[in-house]
Motif scaffolding. Structure first.
Motif, PDB file in Angstrom:
ATOM      1  N   GLY A 303     123.382  26.123  89.380  1.00 14.58           N
ATOM      2  CA  GLY A 303     122.936  26.832  90.575  1.00 14.58           C
ATOM      3  C   GLY A 303     122.439  25.849  91.610  1.00 14.58           C
ATOM      4  O   GLY A 303     122.851  24.676  91.637  1.00 14.58           O
ATOM      5  N   HIS A 304     121.524  26.270  92.471  1.00 12.01           N
ATOM      6  CA  HIS A 304     120.925  25.370  93.436  1.00 12.01           C
ATOM      7  C   HIS A 304     119.809  24.580  92.752  1.00 12.01           C
ATOM      8  O   HIS A 304     118.995  25.149  92.022  1.00 12.01           O
ATOM      9  N   GLY A 320     118.442  25.983  88.728  1.00  8.94           N
ATOM     10  CA  GLY A 320     118.647  27.386  88.392  1.00  8.94           C
ATOM     11  C   GLY A 320     118.329  28.341  89.510  1.00  8.94           C
ATOM     12  O   GLY A 320     118.335  29.560  89.312  1.00  8.94           O
ATOM     13  N   MET A 321     118.056  27.822  90.717  1.00  8.33           N
ATOM     14  CA  MET A 321     117.718  28.690  91.851  1.00  8.33           C
ATOM     15  C   MET A 321     118.984  29.265  92.489  1.00  8.33           C
ATOM     16  O   MET A 321     120.068  28.697  92.395  1.00  8.33           O
ATOM     17  N   ALA A 322     118.798  30.394  93.166  1.00  5.21           N
ATOM     18  CA  ALA A 322     119.903  30.977  93.931  1.00  5.21           C
ATOM     19  C   ALA A 322     120.000  30.357  95.314  1.00  5.21           C
ATOM     20  O   ALA A 322     121.062  30.350  95.934  1.00  5.21           O
ATOM     21  N   ASP A 323     118.880  29.824  95.789  1.00  4.15           N
ATOM     22  CA  ASP A 323     118.861  29.245  97.133  1.00  4.15           C
ATOM     23  C   ASP A 323     117.723  28.241  97.211  1.00  4.15           C
ATOM     24  O   ASP A 323     116.636  28.488  96.698  1.00  4.15           O
ATOM     25  N   ALA A 324     117.995  27.095  97.839  1.00  5.35           N
ATOM     26  CA  ALA A 324     116.959  26.085  98.092  1.00  5.35           C
ATOM     27  C   ALA A 324     116.613  26.124  99.571  1.00  5.35           C
ATOM     28  O   ALA A 324     117.493  26.010 100.423  1.00  5.35           O
ATOM     29  N   ARG A 325     115.333  26.306  99.861  1.00  5.10           N
ATOM     30  CA  ARG A 325     114.909  26.454 101.253  1.00  5.10           C
ATOM     31  C   ARG A 325     114.627  25.126 101.948  1.00  5.10           C
ATOM     32  O   ARG A 325     114.337  25.115 103.142  1.00  5.10           O
ATOM     33  N   LYS A 326     114.682  24.043 101.225  1.00  5.08           N
ATOM     34  CA  LYS A 326     114.378  22.733 101.797  1.00  5.08           C
ATOM     35  C   LYS A 326     115.637  21.884 101.854  1.00  5.08           C
ATOM     36  O   LYS A 326     116.612  22.133 101.148  1.00  5.08           O
ATOM     37  N   ARG A 327     115.587  20.872 102.726  1.00  7.15           N
ATOM     38  CA  ARG A 327     116.721  19.970 102.877  1.00  7.15           C
ATOM     39  C   ARG A 327     116.319  18.562 102.487  1.00  7.15           C
ATOM     40  O   ARG A 327     115.143  18.196 102.510  1.00  7.15           O
ATOM     41  N   THR A 328     117.312  17.769 102.192  1.00  7.66           N
ATOM     42  CA  THR A 328     117.075  16.382 101.797  1.00  7.66           C
ATOM     43  C   THR A 328     116.301  15.639 102.883  1.00  7.66           C
ATOM     44  O   THR A 328     116.631  15.730 104.060  1.00  7.66           O
ATOM     45  N   GLY A 329     115.268  14.911 102.443  1.00  5.52           N
ATOM     46  CA  GLY A 329     114.470  14.120 103.374  1.00  5.52           C
ATOM     47  C   GLY A 329     113.207  14.807 103.836  1.00  5.52           C
ATOM     48  O   GLY A 329     112.316  14.145 104.389  1.00  5.52           O
ATOM     49  N   GLU A 330     113.067  16.108 103.618  1.00  2.00           N
ATOM     50  CA  GLU A 330     111.875  16.827 104.069  1.00  2.00           C
ATOM     51  C   GLU A 330     110.711  16.607 103.100  1.00  2.00           C
ATOM     52  O   GLU A 330     110.907  16.476 101.895  1.00  2.00           O
TER      53      GLU A 330
END
Length: 383
Positions: A303-304, A320-330
């Motif tokens: 998953g995410h 195992g997440m359906a969606d990750a709210r953060k982006r690389t570098g944050e």
């Protein structure tokens, strides 16, 4: 003799094959290592490009917000100008009514004065025949004519003052009209700038998404979650010989129950390298600790996933997440919401979040490090 020669030839051929295989195995291993390094370099470059473009998009977003504030200020000023224009028009109308009334009153006064003067002339002519009573009326009429003349003069002065005030109001209206035209031009210019910035932002966001897609594609070339975590943590590893820095207290990332502990045999029949929580469908996932996102996105069947690099040389993997709210570098604060679990419907099994703590590319036992979720995280604090 011939049979022995054949056997000798076969042995030589087999030896040649084995020799070729033994020679090719290190080469294949080296080739795989080179390909992995190339993929990792490509992933890092794509990630950096995505971060750069996202930062530019955020700057553009701030510029759009500043232009919106300018538009709001211009709209407020325009509304105030329109109100002032209406008030000035009302005052001009009142001044016109006042001048018209004063003009009519002055005309009536002048007519009354003329009538009294004419009457006085006739009275003077008839004075000898009528007597003193008529003479007194004539004198009174002359006195009234003087009062009316004074009143008429005052009305004339009032009309002049009112006309001067009206001229001031009309000049103010002309200035307000010019201000309205300038505000209209300014608003048009600001709106054009804002629209251009919005188009630019859309382009930047699309470019960032494409760079993130490439980074995820290169990340997918890792053969396992452990390999991806090692790649992501790469430059942040501490020296192997250095003593372990304190990990610190970790916050439980989800509201749920632990179904697999570190070292416990998992479904694959191997010791688990992390901790698994079973959660409700759609549950929010909070960051266990403060860190920097080294990777965020889908990975194989996990998953995410989100990989956090910590300042003390550790890394945290959430999978195992359906969606990750953060982006690389944050940057992420402890307890900040970083993703959502999949939504499931009965009789489907409840979703599970896998959490792994790593140091120097190796998983470590986090037993006793996790505290219950804070009230802020349980309420869905999004940072």
């Amino acid at each position: 003799m011939a049979h022995g020669a054949k056997r000798a030839g076969a042995a030589v051929a087999l030896a040649a094959v084995l020799l070729a295989f033994s020679d090719s195995a290190p080469a294949q291993t080296a080739q795989r290592a080179t390909t992995a390094r190339q993929a990792e370099r490509a992933r890092v470059e794509a990630t950096r490009e995505a971060q750069r473009v996202r930062a530019q998009a955020r700057r553009t977003e701030r510029e759009i917000a500043a232009l919106d504030r300018k538009l709001e200020a211009a709209a407020q000023l325009q509304a105030e100008t329109e109100t002032a224009t209406l008030a000035s028009e009302q005052r001009v109308a009142e001044l016109e009514d006042r001048m018209a009334a004063a003009t009519r009153a002055r005309a009536n006064d002048q007519a009354a004065i003329e009538a009294m003067l004419i009457a006085c002339v006739f009275e003077e002519r008839a004075q000898r025949t009528v007597g003193r009573a008529r003479a007194r009326r004539a004198a009174f009429a002359q006195a009234m004519a003087g009062d009316l003349a004074t009143a008429s003069k005052a009305r004339t002065e009032l009309i002049a003052a009112t006309r001067a005030q009206q001229e001031v109001e009309l000049q103010a209206q002309e200035a307000l009209v010019e201000t309205q035209a300038a505000l209209d031009a300014e608003r048009t210019g600001i709106e054009a700038q804002r629209d251009q910035r919005r188009r630019s932002q859309e382009t930047l966001i699309a470019a960032a998404a494409e760079a993130e897609r490439r980074a995820a594609q290169h990340a997918a070339e890792a053969r396992s979650l452990a390999e991806l975590a090692r790649r992501v943590q790469g430059q942040r590893r501490t020296a192997a010989a250095a003593p372990a820095a304190p990990l610190g207290r970790l916050q439980a990332p989800v509201a749920g129950r632990v179904v697999t502990h570190y070292g416990q045999t998992n479904e694959a029949g191997r010791p688990a390298a992390g901790v698994t929580w079973r959660t409700a469908g759609g549950a929010q996932v909070a960051s266990p600790v403060r860190g920097t996102v080294g990777y965020a996105g889908p990975f194989r069947s996990y998953g995410h996933i989100l990989i956090l690099n910590l300042d003390n040389g550790y890394a945290v993997v959430l999978a195992g997440m359906a969606d990750a709210r953060k982006r690389t570098g944050e940057r992420v604060e402890q307890g900040e919401i970083v993703g959502l679990m999949p939504r499931t419907a009965d009789p489907a099994p409840a979703p599970e979040l896998y959490v792994e703590i790593r140091r120097n590319g190796r998983p470590i036992d986090p037993s006793g490090q996790f505290a219950a979720r804070s009230a802020a995280a349980a309420d869905g604090r999004a940072g």
